[in-house]
Scaffold this motif. Structure first.
Motif, PDB file in Angstrom:
ATOM      1  N   ASP A   1      -1.157  18.649   6.783  1.00 27.57           N
ATOM      2  CA  ASP A   1      -1.924  17.621   6.087  1.00 27.57           C
ATOM      3  C   ASP A   1      -1.034  16.982   5.022  1.00 27.57           C
ATOM      4  O   ASP A   1      -0.524  17.667   4.136  1.00 27.57           O
ATOM      5  CB  ASP A   1      -3.158  18.253   5.439  1.00 27.57           C
ATOM      6  N   PRO A   2      -0.820  15.651   5.071  1.00 32.92           N
ATOM      7  CA  PRO A   2       0.066  15.014   4.093  1.00 32.92           C
ATOM      8  C   PRO A   2      -0.475  15.056   2.665  1.00 32.92           C
ATOM      9  O   PRO A   2       0.287  14.930   1.712  1.00 32.92           O
ATOM     10  CB  PRO A   2       0.184  13.574   4.600  1.00 32.92           C
ATOM     11  N   GLU A   3      -1.779  15.274   2.497  1.00 30.19           N
ATOM     12  CA  GLU A   3      -2.350  15.368   1.152  1.00 30.19           C
ATOM     13  C   GLU A   3      -2.067  16.726   0.520  1.00 30.19           C
ATOM     14  O   GLU A   3      -1.980  16.844  -0.695  1.00 30.19           O
ATOM     15  CB  GLU A   3      -3.857  15.122   1.200  1.00 30.19           C
ATOM     16  N   LYS A   4      -1.911  17.765   1.351  1.00 30.22           N
ATOM     17  CA  LYS A   4      -1.700  19.115   0.837  1.00 30.22           C
ATOM     18  C   LYS A   4      -0.240  19.549   0.874  1.00 30.22           C
ATOM     19  O   LYS A   4       0.172  20.397   0.103  1.00 30.22           O
ATOM     20  CB  LYS A   4      -2.537  20.111   1.656  1.00 30.22           C
ATOM     21  N   THR A   5       0.530  18.986   1.783  1.00 31.71           N
ATOM     22  CA  THR A   5       1.927  19.384   1.961  1.00 31.71           C
ATOM     23  C   THR A   5       2.843  18.258   1.506  1.00 31.71           C
ATOM     24  O   THR A   5       2.732  17.136   2.006  1.00 31.71           O
ATOM     25  CB  THR A   5       2.214  19.693   3.441  1.00 31.71           C
ATOM     26  N   PRO A   6       3.754  18.529   0.576  1.00 31.73           N
ATOM     27  CA  PRO A   6       4.682  17.472   0.161  1.00 31.73           C
ATOM     28  C   PRO A   6       5.680  17.175   1.280  1.00 31.73           C
ATOM     29  O   PRO A   6       6.002  18.044   2.091  1.00 31.73           O
ATOM     30  CB  PRO A   6       5.385  18.066  -1.061  1.00 31.73           C
TER      31      PRO A   6
ATOM     32  N   PRO B   1       0.830  -1.205   0.000  1.00 26.78           N
ATOM     33  CA  PRO B   1       0.000   0.000   0.000  1.00 26.78           C
ATOM     34  C   PRO B   1       0.867   1.258   0.000  1.00 26.78           C
ATOM     35  O   PRO B   1       2.003   1.236   0.466  1.00 26.78           O
ATOM     36  CB  PRO B   1      -0.812  -0.113   1.288  1.00 26.78           C
ATOM     37  N   GLY B   2       0.309   2.331  -0.498  1.00 25.47           N
ATOM     38  CA  GLY B   2       1.051   3.595  -0.538  1.00 25.47           C
ATOM     39  C   GLY B   2       1.273   4.158   0.846  1.00 25.47           C
ATOM     40  O   GLY B   2       0.572   3.824   1.805  1.00 25.47           O
ATOM     41  N   TRP B   3       2.267   5.030   0.942  1.00 19.60           N
ATOM     42  CA  TRP B   3       2.570   5.672   2.221  1.00 19.60           C
ATOM     43  C   TRP B   3       1.416   6.549   2.686  1.00 19.60           C
ATOM     44  O   TRP B   3       1.289   6.849   3.864  1.00 19.60           O
ATOM     45  CB  TRP B   3       3.840   6.508   2.096  1.00 19.60           C
ATOM     46  N   SER B   4       0.570   6.966   1.767  1.00 22.78           N
ATOM     47  CA  SER B   4      -0.526   7.862   2.130  1.00 22.78           C
ATOM     48  C   SER B   4      -1.491   7.214   3.116  1.00 22.78           C
ATOM     49  O   SER B   4      -2.134   7.915   3.901  1.00 22.78           O
ATOM     50  CB  SER B   4      -1.273   8.312   0.876  1.00 22.78           C
ATOM     51  N   VAL B   5      -1.593   5.890   3.100  1.00 14.33           N
ATOM     52  CA  VAL B   5      -2.483   5.210   4.046  1.00 14.33           C
ATOM     53  C   VAL B   5      -1.983   5.404   5.480  1.00 14.33           C
ATOM     54  O   VAL B   5      -2.737   5.824   6.356  1.00 14.33           O
ATOM     55  CB  VAL B   5      -2.582   3.703   3.694  1.00 14.33           C
ATOM     56  N   LEU B   6      -0.716   5.132   5.700  1.00 16.00           N
ATOM     57  CA  LEU B   6      -0.136   5.276   7.035  1.00 16.00           C
ATOM     58  C   LEU B   6      -0.077   6.741   7.464  1.00 16.00           C
ATOM     59  O   LEU B   6      -0.412   7.084   8.599  1.00 16.00           O
ATOM     60  CB  LEU B   6       1.264   4.657   7.064  1.00 16.00           C
ATOM     61  N   GLU B   7       0.306   7.619   6.553  1.00 19.83           N
ATOM     62  CA  GLU B   7       0.347   9.047   6.868  1.00 19.83           C
ATOM     63  C   GLU B   7      -1.046   9.586   7.163  1.00 19.83           C
ATOM     64  O   GLU B   7      -1.225  10.441   8.031  1.00 19.83           O
ATOM     65  CB  GLU B   7       0.982   9.814   5.718  1.00 19.83           C
TER      66      GLU B   7
ATOM     67  N   SER C   1       4.853   1.320   1.040  1.00 22.65           N
ATOM     68  CA  SER C   1       5.166   0.658   2.305  1.00 22.65           C
ATOM     69  C   SER C   1       4.949  -0.849   2.163  1.00 22.65           C
ATOM     70  O   SER C   1       4.330  -1.317   1.216  1.00 22.65           O
ATOM     71  CB  SER C   1       4.276   1.216   3.413  1.00 22.65           C
ATOM     72  N   ASP C   2       5.457  -1.589   3.130  1.00 22.06           N
ATOM     73  CA  ASP C   2       5.221  -3.022   3.154  1.00 22.06           C
ATOM     74  C   ASP C   2       4.888  -3.432   4.582  1.00 22.06           C
ATOM     75  O   ASP C   2       4.788  -2.598   5.479  1.00 22.06           O
ATOM     76  CB  ASP C   2       6.413  -3.803   2.590  1.00 22.06           C
ATOM     77  N   LEU C   3       4.717  -4.721   4.794  1.00 15.30           N
ATOM     78  CA  LEU C   3       4.316  -5.219   6.109  1.00 15.30           C
ATOM     79  C   LEU C   3       5.342  -4.860   7.181  1.00 15.30           C
ATOM     80  O   LEU C   3       4.972  -4.516   8.299  1.00 15.30           O
ATOM     81  CB  LEU C   3       4.114  -6.739   6.048  1.00 15.30           C
ATOM     82  N   GLN C   4       6.612  -4.884   6.840  1.00 17.65           N
ATOM     83  CA  GLN C   4       7.651  -4.542   7.803  1.00 17.65           C
ATOM     84  C   GLN C   4       7.504  -3.104   8.284  1.00 17.65           C
ATOM     85  O   GLN C   4       7.677  -2.814   9.465  1.00 17.65           O
ATOM     86  CB  GLN C   4       9.034  -4.750   7.196  1.00 17.65           C
TER      87      GLN C   4
END
Length: 191
Positions: free
Chosen positions: A72-77, A49-55, A87-90
């Motif tokens: 906000d991680p969606e608005k700020t790089p 899954p993308g990092w956006s899920v965890l962020e 990301s991964d399970l680790q």
């Protein structure tokens, strides 16, 4: 102010700890969704899954629910993009371990602040009291210290029977592990 600082510190630690417990629960539930086939038959332990899920979980929990000021991680790089595109399970399990460590650390920090307040209060009370007798040997000094600690305290009990003290200490540690502020099942159930 020496008296107000530990209380403010404990309040800050408590609010952070509650937020981290909520995030720990959300991350753990998200692991079950992202890395099992509950939602889609194409998701498995090798999903990325993308990092956006965890962020997004972190932003929603810390900023929207708990009131901490985060971008906000969606608005700020991000300031540094990192080397992994997804990301991964680790990464999720590292987040779980980091949150668990932070919760334990904050619990210990609050206990330290509480001990500081207790010691400061005892110092203030001792200024007005006359000097007590000096114990004859080290064993008597330790017994006097333990008896003094148990006076007007629900956290510590005292008895002259060593076996009963050992059993009571074991029982209190067991109950703290089961129902105390750093109990594992609290971290998994608070939302």
């Amino acid at each position: 102010n020496k008296c107000g600082s530990p209380v403010l510190y404990m309040a800050a630690c408590q609010s952070l700890m509650v937020s981290m417990r909520k995030l720990l629960t959300q991350v753990w539930l998200e692991v079950q969704l992202q890395y099992t086939s509950k939602i889609s038959k194409y998701r498995n332990i090798k999903s990325r899954p993308g990092w956006s899920v965890l962020e997004g979980l972190q932003f929603k929990n810390f900023c929207e629910k708990s009131g901490f000021g985060l971008f906000d991680p969606e608005k700020t790089p991000p300031s540094s993009a990192g080397s992994k595109p997804a990301s991964d399970l680790q990464d999720y399990l590292e987040e779980v371990l980091a949150l668990r460590f932070a919760i334990d650390l904050l619990t210990l920090a609050m206990k330290d602040a509480e001990e500081f307040i207790d010691m400061q209060t005892k110092r203030l009370q001792r200024k007005a009291l006359p000097r007590q007798r000096v114990p004859g040997d080290a064993v008597e000094a330790e017994l006097m210290a333990l008896k003094e600690k148990s006076v007007d305290s629900f956290a510590m009990m005292w008895t002259d029977d060593a076996e009963l003290r050992g059993i009571a200490s074991l029982a209190s540690r067991l109950m703290d592990g089961l129902e105390g502020p750093s109990a594992v099942h609290f971290a998994a159930t608070f939302t």
